[in-house]
Scaffold this active site. Structure first.
Site, PDB file in Angstrom:
ATOM      1  N   MET A  70       2.471 -18.263  -4.821  1.00  0.00           N
ATOM      2  CA  MET A  70       2.414 -17.483  -6.054  1.00  0.00           C
ATOM      3  C   MET A  70       3.096 -16.120  -5.853  1.00  0.00           C
ATOM      4  SD  MET A  70      -1.031 -18.492  -8.021  1.00  0.00           S
ATOM      5  CE  MET A  70      -2.143 -17.447  -7.120  1.00  0.00           C
ATOM      6  N   ALA A  72       4.213 -12.428  -3.994  1.00  0.00           N
ATOM      7  CA  ALA A  72       3.561 -11.326  -3.272  1.00  0.00           C
ATOM      8  C   ALA A  72       3.413 -11.740  -1.811  1.00  0.00           C
ATOM      9  CB  ALA A  72       2.202 -10.965  -3.889  1.00  0.00           C
ATOM     10  N   HIS A  74       3.411 -12.355   2.147  1.00  0.00           N
ATOM     11  CA  HIS A  74       3.040 -11.584   3.324  1.00  0.00           C
ATOM     12  C   HIS A  74       3.229 -12.464   4.558  1.00  0.00           C
ATOM     13  CE1 HIS A  74      -0.549 -14.007   3.093  1.00  0.00           C
ATOM     14  NE2 HIS A  74      -0.903 -13.472   1.930  1.00  0.00           N
ATOM     15  N   GLY A  76       1.329 -14.287   6.210  1.00  0.00           N
ATOM     16  CA  GLY A  76       0.743 -15.630   6.134  1.00  0.00           C
ATOM     17  C   GLY A  76       1.729 -16.611   5.515  1.00  0.00           C
ATOM     18  N   HIS A  77       2.316 -16.220   4.387  1.00  0.00           N
ATOM     19  CA  HIS A  77       3.341 -17.069   3.765  1.00  0.00           C
ATOM     20  C   HIS A  77       4.539 -17.236   4.706  1.00  0.00           C
ATOM     21  CE1 HIS A  77       1.401 -15.060   0.149  1.00  0.00           C
ATOM     22  NE2 HIS A  77       1.255 -16.336  -0.156  1.00  0.00           N
ATOM     23  N   GLN A 101      -4.562 -21.548 -13.272  1.00  0.00           N
ATOM     24  CA  GLN A 101      -5.590 -21.513 -12.224  1.00  0.00           C
ATOM     25  C   GLN A 101      -6.317 -20.176 -12.164  1.00  0.00           C
ATOM     26  OE1 GLN A 101      -2.491 -22.475  -9.183  1.00  0.00           O
ATOM     27  NE2 GLN A 101      -3.667 -21.120  -7.864  1.00  0.00           N
ATOM     28  N   GLN A 196      -8.518 -25.922  -0.919  1.00  0.00           N
ATOM     29  CA  GLN A 196      -7.263 -26.264  -1.610  1.00  0.00           C
ATOM     30  C   GLN A 196      -6.468 -27.278  -0.799  1.00  0.00           C
ATOM     31  OE1 GLN A 196      -4.608 -23.258  -3.545  1.00  0.00           O
ATOM     32  NE2 GLN A 196      -3.390 -23.488  -1.711  1.00  0.00           N
ATOM     33  N   SER A 228      -4.184 -11.830   2.724  1.00  0.00           N
ATOM     34  CA  SER A 228      -4.263 -12.363   1.358  1.00  0.00           C
ATOM     35  C   SER A 228      -3.551 -11.388   0.438  1.00  0.00           C
ATOM     36  CB  SER A 228      -5.735 -12.492   0.934  1.00  0.00           C
ATOM     37  OG  SER A 228      -5.819 -12.612  -0.475  1.00  0.00           O
TER      38      SER A 228
HETATM   39  P1  AMP Z   1      -0.770 -18.236  -2.541  1.00  0.00           P
HETATM   40  O1  AMP Z   1       0.523 -17.510  -2.766  1.00  0.00           O
HETATM   41  O2  AMP Z   1      -1.940 -17.324  -2.329  1.00  0.00           O
HETATM   42  O3  AMP Z   1      -1.002 -19.301  -3.566  1.00  0.00           O
HETATM   43  O4  AMP Z   1      -0.594 -18.989  -1.161  1.00  0.00           O
HETATM   44  C1  AMP Z   1       0.499 -19.844  -0.918  1.00  0.00           C
HETATM   45  C2  AMP Z   1       0.275 -20.573   0.387  1.00  0.00           C
HETATM   46  O5  AMP Z   1       0.161 -19.611   1.442  1.00  0.00           O
HETATM   47  C3  AMP Z   1      -1.028 -21.378   0.395  1.00  0.00           C
HETATM   48  O6  AMP Z   1      -0.788 -22.617   1.056  1.00  0.00           O
HETATM   49  C4  AMP Z   1      -1.966 -20.487   1.172  1.00  0.00           C
HETATM   50  O7  AMP Z   1      -2.996 -21.200   1.820  1.00  0.00           O
HETATM   51  C5  AMP Z   1      -1.007 -19.888   2.189  1.00  0.00           C
HETATM   52  N1  AMP Z   1      -1.571 -18.652   2.755  1.00  0.00           N
HETATM   53  C6  AMP Z   1      -2.058 -17.579   2.081  1.00  0.00           C
HETATM   54  N2  AMP Z   1      -2.571 -16.654   2.945  1.00  0.00           N
HETATM   55  C7  AMP Z   1      -2.391 -17.181   4.186  1.00  0.00           C
HETATM   56  C8  AMP Z   1      -2.723 -16.722   5.505  1.00  0.00           C
HETATM   57  N3  AMP Z   1      -3.331 -15.562   5.719  1.00  0.00           N
HETATM   58  N4  AMP Z   1      -2.402 -17.517   6.551  1.00  0.00           N
HETATM   59  C9  AMP Z   1      -1.789 -18.715   6.362  1.00  0.00           C
HETATM   60  N5  AMP Z   1      -1.452 -19.202   5.145  1.00  0.00           N
HETATM   61  C10 AMP Z   1      -1.753 -18.446   4.067  1.00  0.00           C
END
Ligand code: AMP
Length: 339
Positions: A70, A72, A74, A76-77, A101, A196, A228
């Site tokens: 989605m 933004a 970081h 993690g992505h 969602q 998820q 996050s």
């Molecule tokens: P989102 O943009 O929040 O919908 O997340 C997109 C993908 O990035 C999803 O598969 C999340 O589980 C993953 N994601 C978000 N935060 C992290 C993190 N800290 N470590 C690993 N994957 C992450």
């Protein structure tokens, strides 16, 4: 700050995609992937052009890695994009803040959308193609005009499903759409959103979608806080309070790895940490079976387990989870992504 994977290196240049359709950025892809590694990704707003591009990629014998997000973005992505780039020839990333969602209109409106920064991150970690469609492109006539919803029963009902009615239906529907647009691929999801990930695995199995789902470890700041996009909304004080989530998981795992653990003692240890922290309102702390996310009941249950926590910190809903058998906790006294 966070230690993450280094940007993808160009040591093993693979072929890049040929151009199909009109990317919304007027850049045309050139032959070798080495040429593309640092270039801006090709950005598609049009779903048909995006799908055709990836069909052409596969017709050339190249594999596709897909990372739905989605935005933004970081570290993690970035870890997902980097892993996809290591394992696949061409990496596509979708950036779409999915309105269906979000239960709360303010939450949706305030969700950050730094597209230029996101494109830079995608390029730096080896992504070449971005799908960034408008809401109208994804849901012609508006989200309410569609008649089809993907709903994953049972797995989607508990925990986040109970706290955020409709959230997982919206997520499952948009992920199904995105996987249909992307076609055959390996799709990378974070364990950060453990429920998820379980739901996506189930829907891919149930609907026979041509995607192989890859779960990736949670990336954390050095102090343990799971990264996050929502963390940006925390004040310094709230960020300190938010550490209660990872501390609760560590407390639960410590009990789990002790000589005589019971599910109740594990949950009580997590609950205690969360309730003792000012500014934190606990929603749930649970020990569940990793496969079906049902609460663990039996002592000596040999299934893989997962600790789940969710809490509100200063009006921001945060979630986290951990494998209670994670040995790094005992060895290093911390939780990290060192698995
Ligand atoms: P989102 O943009 O929040 O919908 O997340 C997109 C993908 O990035 C999803 O598969 C999340 O589980 C993953 N994601 C978000 N935060 C992290 C993190 N800290 N470590 C690993 N994957 C992450």
């Amino acid at each position: 700050m966070t230690e993450v994977v280094a940007p993808v290196e160009e040591e093993s240049p693979k072929s890049g995609p040929s151009s199909v359709g009109e990317p919304d950025q007027p850049e045309q892809p050139s032959g070798a992937r080495g040429d593309m590694a640092d270039a801006s990704p090709l950005v598609y707003g049009n779903i048909g052009d995006y799908s055709l591009m990836l069909e052409t990629v596969r017709a050339e014998g190249l594999s596709v890695g897909f990372v739905p997000t989605m935005g933004a973005l970081h570290a993690g992505h970035a870890s997902l994009v980097a892993r996809a780039a290591r394992e696949c020839d061409v990496v596509a990333v979708s950036i779409f803040v999915n309105p269906t969602q979000f239960g709360d209109a303010t939450d949706l409106a305030s969700y950050p959308r730094p597209l230029d920064d996101d494109l830079e991150l995608v390029a730096a970690f080896g992504g070449q193609v971005v799908l960034a469609p408008s809401v109208e492109e994804m849901y012609p006539g508006g989200p309410g005009a569609r008649a089809t919803t993907v709903r994953v029963a049972r797995l989607g009902d508990r925990w986040e499903g109970a706290a955020r009615p409709g959230h997982f239906d919206g997520m499952a529907t948009v992920v199904t759409k995105l996987l249909a647009m992307t076609g055959r691929c390996r799709a990378y999801f974070g364990e950060k959103d453990f429920q998820q990930l379980a739901i996506v695995r189930q829907l891919v199995r149930d609907l026979s979608l041509p995607a192989e789902i890859v779960g990736c470890p949670t990336v954390r700041d050095e102090d343990g806080l799971a990264l996050s996009s929502r963390n940006a909304r925390l004040s310094d004080d709230q960020r300190r309070q938010a550490l209660a989530l990872s501390e609760a998981l560590r407390a639960g795992a410590t009990i789990w790895q002790s000589a005589d653990p019971t599910p109740d003692a594990v949950v009580a240890a997590m609950d205690e940490v969360l309730r003792a922290t000012t500014g934190v309102t606990v929603d749930y702390a649970a020990l569940v079976r990793a496969g079906d996310l049902e609460p663990a009941t039996a002592v000596g249950d040999v299934s893989a387990m997962r600790l789940l926590v969710a809490a509100d910190v200063g009006g921001v809903r945060l979630i986290d989870n951990l494998d209670p058998a994670d040995k790094a906790i005992m060895a290093e006294g911390r939780i990290g992504e060192s698995r």
